[in-house]
Design a protein around this motif. Structure first.
Motif: not given
Length: 120
Positions: A64-65, A67, A114, A117-118
């Motif tokens: 996962a990307p 933070l 998170w 944001a995503y």
């Protein structure tokens, strides 16, 4: 066995998080009788509940990307239960219990940040 969400400061009540067919019980923790979703259209007993293990173990997943603070630390988002989970050396989701609530208020806050944001 009924699994519960950690007691979080400011939480009005603790929910029973037993699952059946992926649906989470919406009754309060420690309730008597059958588990059910709001409205009572889906009812189940502990014997009929889903196992705690998520069925997504062994499926491919990307990390996962992150933070700015590094959360979720290289874990992937499970496409079945939405938990942040570890991957093995081949990039496959490791065996894990289905997500049943965050362990702490801090984890819940970071998880919310998170997903804001995503996205899902």
């Amino acid at each position: 066995m009924t699994r519960t969400l950690a007691a979080l400061p400011g939480a009005a009540r603790r929910l029973c998080l037993s699952r059946r067919n992926g649906e989470i019980c919406t009754r309060e923790d420690g309730h008597r009788g059958l588990h059910h979703r709001t409205g009572g259209r889906l009812l189940w007993s502990d014997l009929q509940a889903d196992p705690p293990e998520c069925a997504a173990a062994g499926t491919p997943a990307e990390a996962a990307p992150l933070l700015d603070d590094g959360f979720p630390g290289g874990r992937s988002v499970c496409p079945v239960c939405w938990a942040f989970v570890d991957r093995d050396g081949d990039g496959l989701i490791e065996p894990h219990d289905s997500w049943r609530g965050d362990e702490s208020r801090g984890e819940a806050d970071r998880r919310r940040e998170w997903f804001n944001a995503y996205g899902w």
